[in-house]
Design an enzyme around this catalytic site. Structure first.
Site, mmCIF file in Angstrom:
data_model
loop_
_atom_site.group_PDB
_atom_site.id
_atom_site.type_symbol
_atom_site.label_atom_id
_atom_site.label_comp_id
_atom_site.label_asym_id
_atom_site.label_seq_id
_atom_site.Cartn_x
_atom_site.Cartn_y
_atom_site.Cartn_z
ATOM 1 C CB THR A 31 -0.954 -0.009 1.219
ATOM 2 O OG1 THR A 31 -1.475 -1.332 1.391
ATOM 3 C CG2 THR A 31 -2.100 0.957 1.031
ATOM 4 C CB ALA A 83 -2.388 -1.484 9.446
ATOM 5 N N GLY A 96 3.657 -7.531 8.921
ATOM 6 C CA GLY A 96 3.539 -8.570 7.895
ATOM 7 C C GLY A 96 4.728 -8.553 6.940
ATOM 8 C CD GLU A 103 6.265 -1.049 9.147
ATOM 9 O OE1 GLU A 103 6.117 -1.239 7.926
ATOM 10 O OE2 GLU A 103 5.668 -1.728 9.993
HETATM 11 C C1 5RP Z 1 5.188 -4.050 7.039
HETATM 12 C C2 5RP Z 1 3.846 -3.621 7.484
HETATM 13 C C3 5RP Z 1 2.848 -3.273 6.426
HETATM 14 O O1 5RP Z 1 2.379 -1.991 6.654
HETATM 15 C C4 5RP Z 1 1.694 -4.255 6.488
HETATM 16 O O2 5RP Z 1 2.212 -5.564 6.412
HETATM 17 C C5 5RP Z 1 0.694 -3.999 5.374
HETATM 18 O O3 5RP Z 1 1.276 -4.326 4.146
HETATM 19 P P1 5RP Z 1 0.525 -4.176 2.779
HETATM 20 O O4 5RP Z 1 0.329 -2.732 2.537
HETATM 21 O O5 5RP Z 1 1.475 -4.815 1.780
HETATM 22 O O6 5RP Z 1 -0.775 -4.936 2.853
HETATM 23 O O7 5RP Z 1 3.536 -3.518 8.645
HETATM 24 O O8 5RP Z 1 5.987 -4.454 8.123
#
Ligand code: 5RP
Length: 220
Positions: A31, A83, A96, A103
């Site tokens: 994202t 998130a 994730g 972060e």
């Molecule tokens: C990475 C994170 C990301 O913000 C979270 O995993 C969301 O990822 P995506 O935008 O690919 O769905 O915390 O450590």
């Protein structure tokens, strides 16, 4: 509209929060990658960014956006990040993409956390998404036993080494009704670098990409 289109629309909305001459805090993930892409037309109007991962730094620099060392910056206005889950109180599960520690640090310095997600990430209770915990490698098994005592089922994320040289445990089977309390408990386990609950520093603004356009809400 698929999930990526929803992510893209949330990211485009967040670009509207970027002010001239700003230094931006930039998160990590698919994202956020759309958000970075969205900076292209205004990149010459901003001073630069503070980044939360090697991956985001590379993408920002490839676009010609200056990336500052956080130690050079006292404060900045907005941090934009995705998130894995977010609840109505704007507590989040993140990590994730294994970037949770940086972060959390960059988010702590920002005045405002703008969370950009698609609507699959909005939940009533956190925990369906396995909770990432970054651990010092030698402490992995000890921390896993302690997390089991807290009611979780930790699974070692095989092959994953974080930007800080650490490992990740993904904790399944949690129903996180008191995120801030669990955040403190897990952070207190020796060997834990960071737990992926963002409760103490939750989001201030939530931008959700949905079938019916973006929905924006702010912390009460
Ligand atoms: C990475 C994170 C990301 O913000 C979270 O995993 C969301 O990822 P995506 O935008 O690919 O769905 O915390 O450590």
């Amino acid at each position: 509209m698929d999930q990526n289109q929803k992510k893209m629309s949330a990211a485009a909305e967040a670009v509207k929060y970027v002010k001239e001459n700003a230094i931006l805090g930039v998160g990590t993930g698919s994202t956020v990658n759309y958000f970075i892409d969205g900076l292209e037309p205004i990149k010459d109007k901003i001073k630069g960014a503070v980044s939360s991962s090697v991956a985001s730094t590379k993408k920002l620099e490839a676009m010609g956006i200056k990336v500052f060392d956080l130690n050079e910056i006292d404060s900045f206005d907005i941090y934009v990040d995705g998130a894995d889950e977010i609840n109505p109180e704007m507590d989040m599960i993140k990590g994730g993409g294994a970037a949770l520690t940086r972060e959390k640090i960059v988010a702590a310095v920002a005045k405002q956390f703008i969370c950009i997600v698609d609507d699959t990430k909005v939940v009533d209770v956190l925990g369906k998404f396995p909770l990432p915990v970054e651990v010092i490698p030698m402490a992995r098994e000890y921390v896993a036993r302690e997390l089991t005592k807290l009611g979780g089922r930790p699974v070692y994320r095989e092959g994953c080494v974080t930007d800080n040289g650490n490992h990740i445990l993904d904790v399944h089977d949690l129903r996180i009704t008191e995120p801030k309390k669990l955040e403190q408990l897990v952070n207190a386990i020796p060997g834990v670098v960071t737990v992926g609950i963002f409760g103490k520093r939750g989001a201030d603004v939530l931008i959700v990409g949905t079938e019916d356009g973006v929905k924006v809400s702010s912390r009460q």
